[in-house]
Scaffold this motif. Structure first.
Motif, short mmCIF file in Angstrom:
data_model
loop_
_atom_site.label_atom_id
_atom_site.label_comp_id
_atom_site.label_asym_id
_atom_site.label_seq_id
_atom_site.Cartn_x
_atom_site.Cartn_y
_atom_site.Cartn_z
N VAL A 31 42.27 35.29 43.01
CA VAL A 31 43.13 36.32 43.62
C VAL A 31 44.45 35.71 44.09
O VAL A 31 45.53 36.25 43.83
N VAL A 32 44.36 34.57 44.79
CA VAL A 32 45.57 33.93 45.32
C VAL A 32 46.48 33.45 44.19
O VAL A 32 47.69 33.65 44.21
N LYS A 33 45.89 32.81 43.19
CA LYS A 33 46.68 32.31 42.07
C LYS A 33 47.33 33.45 41.29
O LYS A 33 48.49 33.34 40.86
N HIS A 34 46.60 34.53 41.11
CA HIS A 34 47.15 35.68 40.37
C HIS A 34 48.35 36.28 41.10
O HIS A 34 49.36 36.63 40.47
N SER A 149 56.91 23.20 48.51
CA SER A 149 55.73 22.37 48.66
C SER A 149 55.17 22.13 47.27
O SER A 149 55.79 22.52 46.27
N GLN A 150 53.98 21.51 47.19
CA GLN A 150 53.34 21.37 45.88
C GLN A 150 52.80 22.73 45.43
O GLN A 150 52.52 23.60 46.26
N GLN A 151 52.62 22.91 44.13
CA GLN A 151 52.27 24.23 43.58
C GLN A 151 51.01 24.81 44.21
O GLN A 151 50.98 25.99 44.57
N TRP A 152 49.96 24.00 44.33
CA TRP A 152 48.71 24.51 44.88
C TRP A 152 48.88 25.02 46.31
O TRP A 152 48.22 25.98 46.73
N HIS A 153 49.78 24.41 47.05
CA HIS A 153 50.08 24.83 48.42
C HIS A 153 50.98 26.07 48.40
O HIS A 153 50.80 27.00 49.19
N ASP A 154 51.94 26.07 47.49
CA ASP A 154 52.86 27.21 47.36
C ASP A 154 52.10 28.50 47.07
O ASP A 154 52.47 29.57 47.57
N GLU A 155 51.07 28.41 46.26
CA GLU A 155 50.30 29.62 45.89
C GLU A 155 49.74 30.30 47.14
O GLU A 155 49.85 31.52 47.30
N ARG A 156 49.17 29.51 48.00
CA ARG A 156 48.59 30.06 49.24
C ARG A 156 49.67 30.62 50.15
O ARG A 156 49.51 31.68 50.75
N ALA A 157 50.78 29.91 50.26
CA ALA A 157 51.88 30.36 51.11
C ALA A 157 52.43 31.70 50.63
O ALA A 157 52.70 32.60 51.43
N ILE A 158 52.60 31.84 49.33
CA ILE A 158 53.12 33.08 48.77
C ILE A 158 52.17 34.25 49.01
O ILE A 158 52.59 35.37 49.31
N TYR A 159 50.88 33.98 48.91
CA TYR A 159 49.88 35.02 49.15
C TYR A 159 49.95 35.51 50.60
O TYR A 159 49.91 36.72 50.86
#
Length: 225
Positions: A31-34, A149-159
């Motif tokens: 869900v977060v990545k999408h 930030s790094q991509q994996w961190h950015d995904e969560r931040a954007i969500y």
């Protein structure tokens, strides 16, 4: 016989917990990545202009060694600024005790890279990513930001940003993959963090501290809670 039966039930229960937990982790991460898809940029030339770049904090030194996650974030933040993709940098990190100040460390690192102090603003109450994103909206009054930030961190931040009506994209800093053990540990932790943030938003978790609205642009000293 009873001991054997209870042993089998314990094993079955343990496997069931693993299946449910693994399923929940998989769903939350998907869900977060999408949600972040199409909002992540590795090439600075593809990043659309936003007034503020929100740089997420981490420690500069880990076990007497330079933290490359930190270094790469500072490199990316400076690159974003000098490419003209943001006018100001909001540095958000932890400063819960006097001798631990992530935002100030980031400020010094960016000044060393040539970023003018006048475009830097500090958020000393970014105790975690959740707090940083909510405060960018509610305290620093931003409607849109570019996260660094790094991509994996950015995904969560954007969500998180999307949940609070903050239009966020991200410029992805270089990842650190040389230390395989560290890499795997961080990504496992991030997988669990994505589960936590979905649950936090479901149950209306609030930041540790909000406070009065701050204005950007500004070059006032850091005002910590």
């Amino acid at each position: 016989m009873k001991k054997r039966r209870w042993g089998k039930l314990f094993v079955l229960g343990f496997l069931l917990v693993l299946m449910v937990g693994g399923g929940l982790t998989g769903v939350c991460n998907a869900v977060v990545k999408h949600y972040a898809k199409g909002r992540l940029f590795a090439d600075v030339s593809e990043v659309h202009y936003r007034k503020v770049g929100l740089v997420l904090g981490t420690v500069p030194i880990v076990q007497d060694h330079q933290n490359l996650y930190y270094r790469y974030r500072m490199d990316a933040a400076a690159e974003l600024y000098f490419a003209g993709k943001v006018s100001y940098l909001l540095l958000s990190g932890d400063n819960h005790i006097s001798h631990y100040n992530e935002p100030e460390s980031m400020r010094q690192s960016l000044i060393e890279r040539g970023v003018p102090d006048s475009v830097i603003y500090l958020d000393c109450a970014g105790f975690r990513t959740f707090d940083s994103m909510v405060r960018a909206k509610k305290v620093f009054a931003q409607d849109s930001v570019t996260v660094v930030s790094q991509q994996w961190h950015d995904e969560r931040a954007i969500y998180i940003a999307g949940h609070y009506g903050l239009d966020a994209i991200a410029f992805c800093a270089k990842d650190y993959t040389a230390g395989r053990r560290v890499y795997l540990k961080n990504h496992l932790r991030e997988a669990l963090a994505k589960v936590k943030v979905v649950l936090d938003l479901m149950f209306d978790k609030q930041p540790h501290f909000l406070g009065e609205i701050e204005n950007i642009p500004s070059n006032e000293p850091c005002r910590c809670p």
